[in-house]
Design a protein around this motif. Structure first.
Motif, PDB file in Angstrom:
ATOM      1  N   GLN A  76       0.776  -1.213   0.215  1.00  9.09           N
ATOM      2  CA  GLN A  76       0.260   0.321   0.593  1.00  9.09           C
ATOM      3  C   GLN A  76       1.175   1.424  -0.104  1.00  9.09           C
ATOM      4  N   ARG A  77       1.982   0.912   0.966  1.00 13.09           N
ATOM      5  CA  ARG A  77       3.037   2.266   0.985  1.00 13.09           C
ATOM      6  C   ARG A  77       3.547   2.518  -0.696  1.00 13.09           C
ATOM      7  N   LEU A  78       4.322   1.707  -0.724  1.00 12.21           N
ATOM      8  CA  LEU A  78       4.739   1.555  -2.365  1.00 12.21           C
ATOM      9  C   LEU A  78       3.983   2.242  -3.505  1.00 12.21           C
ATOM     10  N   THR A  79       3.628   1.458  -3.489  1.00 11.34           N
ATOM     11  CA  THR A  79       2.094   1.739  -4.980  1.00 11.34           C
ATOM     12  C   THR A  79       1.334   3.254  -4.767  1.00 11.34           C
ATOM     13  N   SER A  80       1.127   4.001  -3.133  1.00 20.14           N
ATOM     14  CA  SER A  80       0.931   5.337  -2.957  1.00 20.14           C
ATOM     15  C   SER A  80       1.814   6.463  -3.348  1.00 20.14           C
ATOM     16  N   ILE A  81       2.846   5.942  -3.083  1.00 22.19           N
ATOM     17  CA  ILE A  81       4.094   6.465  -3.445  1.00 22.19           C
ATOM     18  C   ILE A  81       4.152   6.756  -4.884  1.00 22.19           C
ATOM     19  N   LEU A  82       3.917   5.531  -5.516  1.00 26.60           N
ATOM     20  CA  LEU A  82       3.841   5.777  -7.353  1.00 26.60           C
ATOM     21  C   LEU A  82       2.931   6.610  -7.865  1.00 26.60           C
ATOM     22  N   LEU A  83       1.656   5.869  -7.322  1.00 26.97           N
ATOM     23  CA  LEU A  83       0.657   6.891  -7.630  1.00 26.97           C
ATOM     24  C   LEU A  83       1.117   7.918  -7.544  1.00 26.97           C
ATOM     25  N   GLY A  87       1.032  10.829 -10.261  1.00 27.00           N
ATOM     26  CA  GLY A  87      -0.235  11.603 -10.176  1.00 27.00           C
ATOM     27  C   GLY A  87      -1.677  11.116 -10.403  1.00 27.00           C
ATOM     28  N   LEU A  88      -1.673  10.084 -10.320  1.00 30.78           N
ATOM     29  CA  LEU A  88      -2.938   8.968 -10.351  1.00 30.78           C
ATOM     30  C   LEU A  88      -3.364   8.453  -9.288  1.00 30.78           C
ATOM     31  N   TYR A  89      -5.143   8.221  -9.511  1.00 28.11           N
ATOM     32  CA  TYR A  89      -5.544   7.477  -7.991  1.00 28.11           C
ATOM     33  C   TYR A  89      -6.394   6.661  -9.346  1.00 28.11           C
ATOM     34  N   ASP A 113     -11.835  -2.929 -27.610  1.00 31.13           N
ATOM     35  CA  ASP A 113     -10.491  -1.868 -28.768  1.00 31.13           C
ATOM     36  C   ASP A 113      -9.827  -0.555 -27.319  1.00 31.13           C
ATOM     37  N   GLU A 114     -11.152  -0.223 -26.576  1.00 31.71           N
ATOM     38  CA  GLU A 114     -11.010   0.603 -25.269  1.00 31.71           C
ATOM     39  C   GLU A 114     -10.543  -0.258 -24.075  1.00 31.71           C
ATOM     40  N   PRO A 115      -9.662  -0.936 -23.738  1.00 36.26           N
ATOM     41  CA  PRO A 115      -9.458  -1.871 -22.485  1.00 36.26           C
ATOM     42  C   PRO A 115      -9.557  -0.927 -21.524  1.00 36.26           C
ATOM     43  N   LEU A 116     -10.416  -0.959 -19.858  1.00 38.37           N
ATOM     44  CA  LEU A 116      -9.568  -0.303 -18.574  1.00 38.37           C
ATOM     45  C   LEU A 116      -9.265  -1.106 -18.187  1.00 38.37           C
ATOM     46  N   ASP A 117      -8.368  -0.654 -16.934  1.00 42.10           N
ATOM     47  CA  ASP A 117      -7.865  -1.718 -15.625  1.00 42.10           C
ATOM     48  C   ASP A 117      -8.748  -1.285 -15.398  1.00 42.10           C
ATOM     49  N   ASN A 118      -9.331  -2.520 -14.335  1.00 42.22           N
ATOM     50  CA  ASN A 118     -10.153  -3.208 -13.709  1.00 42.22           C
ATOM     51  C   ASN A 118      -9.394  -1.958 -12.259  1.00 42.22           C
ATOM     52  N   ILE A 119     -10.512  -1.292 -11.588  1.00 41.14           N
ATOM     53  CA  ILE A 119     -10.048  -0.705 -10.743  1.00 41.14           C
ATOM     54  C   ILE A 119     -10.346  -1.134  -9.196  1.00 41.14           C
ATOM     55  N   LEU A 120     -11.677  -2.319  -9.610  1.00 39.90           N
ATOM     56  CA  LEU A 120     -12.179  -2.585  -8.643  1.00 39.90           C
ATOM     57  C   LEU A 120     -11.370  -4.074  -8.075  1.00 39.90           C
ATOM     58  N   GLU A 121     -10.575  -4.589  -9.052  1.00 34.21           N
ATOM     59  CA  GLU A 121      -9.273  -5.573  -8.319  1.00 34.21           C
ATOM     60  C   GLU A 121      -7.545  -5.202  -8.884  1.00 34.21           C
ATOM     61  N   TRP A 122      -7.522  -4.350  -8.409  1.00 31.52           N
ATOM     62  CA  TRP A 122      -6.480  -3.279  -8.744  1.00 31.52           C
ATOM     63  C   TRP A 122      -5.035  -3.424  -7.990  1.00 31.52           C
ATOM     64  N   LYS A 123      -4.717  -3.561  -8.842  1.00 27.42           N
ATOM     65  CA  LYS A 123      -2.459  -3.655  -8.182  1.00 27.42           C
ATOM     66  C   LYS A 123      -2.275  -2.920  -9.169  1.00 27.42           C
ATOM     67  N   LEU A 124      -0.857  -2.615  -8.406  1.00 26.77           N
ATOM     68  CA  LEU A 124       0.218  -2.081  -9.422  1.00 26.77           C
ATOM     69  C   LEU A 124       0.853  -2.563 -10.635  1.00 26.77           C
ATOM     70  N   GLY A 144     -10.726   7.978 -18.538  1.00 24.10           N
ATOM     71  CA  GLY A 144     -12.081   7.566 -17.844  1.00 24.10           C
ATOM     72  C   GLY A 144     -11.480   6.734 -16.853  1.00 24.10           C
ATOM     73  N   ASN A 145     -10.463   6.125 -17.202  1.00 21.11           N
ATOM     74  CA  ASN A 145     -10.267   5.120 -15.688  1.00 21.11           C
ATOM     75  C   ASN A 145      -9.458   5.630 -14.534  1.00 21.11           C
ATOM     76  N   TYR A 146      -8.548   6.127 -14.694  1.00 25.25           N
ATOM     77  CA  TYR A 146      -7.978   6.796 -13.565  1.00 25.25           C
ATOM     78  C   TYR A 146      -8.044   8.568 -12.827  1.00 25.25           C
ATOM     79  N   LYS A 147      -8.019   8.885 -11.646  1.00 21.66           N
ATOM     80  CA  LYS A 147      -8.889  10.225 -11.771  1.00 21.66           C
ATOM     81  C   LYS A 147      -7.417  10.616 -10.657  1.00 21.66           C
ATOM     82  N   SER A 148      -7.039  12.214 -11.553  1.00 23.75           N
ATOM     83  CA  SER A 148      -5.735  13.097 -11.345  1.00 23.75           C
ATOM     84  C   SER A 148      -5.523  13.519 -10.166  1.00 23.75           C
ATOM     85  N   ILE A 149      -4.214  13.829  -8.991  1.00 24.97           N
ATOM     86  CA  ILE A 149      -4.064  14.617  -8.491  1.00 24.97           C
ATOM     87  C   ILE A 149      -2.922  14.579  -8.781  1.00 24.97           C
ATOM     88  N   ASP A 150      -3.041  16.010  -6.926  1.00 25.33           N
ATOM     89  CA  ASP A 150      -1.778  16.792  -7.226  1.00 25.33           C
ATOM     90  C   ASP A 150      -1.125  17.042  -6.110  1.00 25.33           C
TER      91      ASP A 150
END
Length: 205
Positions: A76-83, A87-89, A113-124, A144-150
């Motif tokens: 959780q810590r390393l994934t958070s650092i990467l995110l 600038g993504l969540y 043709d527009e595959p999305l990452d399954n955020i409900l079962e998401w890993k880094l 439309g797959n990730y939220k931008s964060i700063d």
């Protein structure tokens, strides 16, 4: 050879580099990323305030002639650092809304043709398989797959902020079973003080 443990620390910049180059691998049995956006923000704020952040645990694991470094504790810590760096969540609300829009606006062929990452079962891994640097990953992200964060972090912050680690090297002189027994005990000990695993997660580990 006895089981050994090494201790140290890396800059956040180096941790990100290790993750993106897949020099650290998240085992399949690890749970999904479960931290909410507020927890990610709190972690970065803790680093900025120079407060204590628990070290992560990496384990050396050898399969035949292949050596791997497994992320045992600290996902959780390393994934958070990467995110924070990207600038993504992985926002569930945005993901669900986008899936509903796709279902109503386009047919199944177009959706493929527009595959999305399954955020409900998401890993880094969902990000590291897109590229080995920030530019490659961000260019591969679907709208439309990730939220931008700063979280207001820069290169200097990443270079001068450190996170500790323990690096486990089990005795592998006799058989592969020794590694598995060793890491089974390690994983149980880690989770004694952590959040209780779901039954299926415990069986998988």
């Amino acid at each position: 050879m006895d089981n050994r443990v090494f201790y140290g620390e890396y800059s956040l910049e180096h941790w990100i580099d290790l993750i993106l180059k897949q020099n650290i691998i998240l085992p399949d049995y690890q749970r999904y990323f479960v931290w909410n956006e507020k927890k990610v923000e709190t972690l970065i704020d803790t680093f900025k305030k120079k407060q204590f952040v628990p070290p992560v645990t990496i384990g050396a694991f050898k399969i035949g002639t292949v050596n791997q470094n497994l992320l045992l504790d600290g996902q959780q810590r390393l994934t958070s650092i990467l995110l924070a760096y990207l600038g993504l969540y992985p926002d569930k609300g945005i993901y669900k809304t986008t899936k509903e829009r796709f279902a109503s606006e386009i047919d199944e062929e177009d959706e493929e043709d527009e595959p999305l990452d399954n955020i409900l079962e998401w890993k880094l891994n969902s990000l590291t398989k897109k590229g080995k640097n920030k530019v490659q990953i961000l260019s591969a992200i679907k709208h439309g797959n990730y939220k931008s964060i700063d979280l207001n972090i820069d290169d200097e912050f990443l270079k001068t902020t450190f996170l500790g680690f323990s690096y486990l090297v089990p005795d592998i002189s006799n058989s592969d079973q020794i590694q598995q027994k060793y890491y089974s005990s390690v994983f149980r000990n880690i989770n004694v003080q952590g959040q209780v695993l779901l039954p299926q997660e415990s069986r998988a580990s």
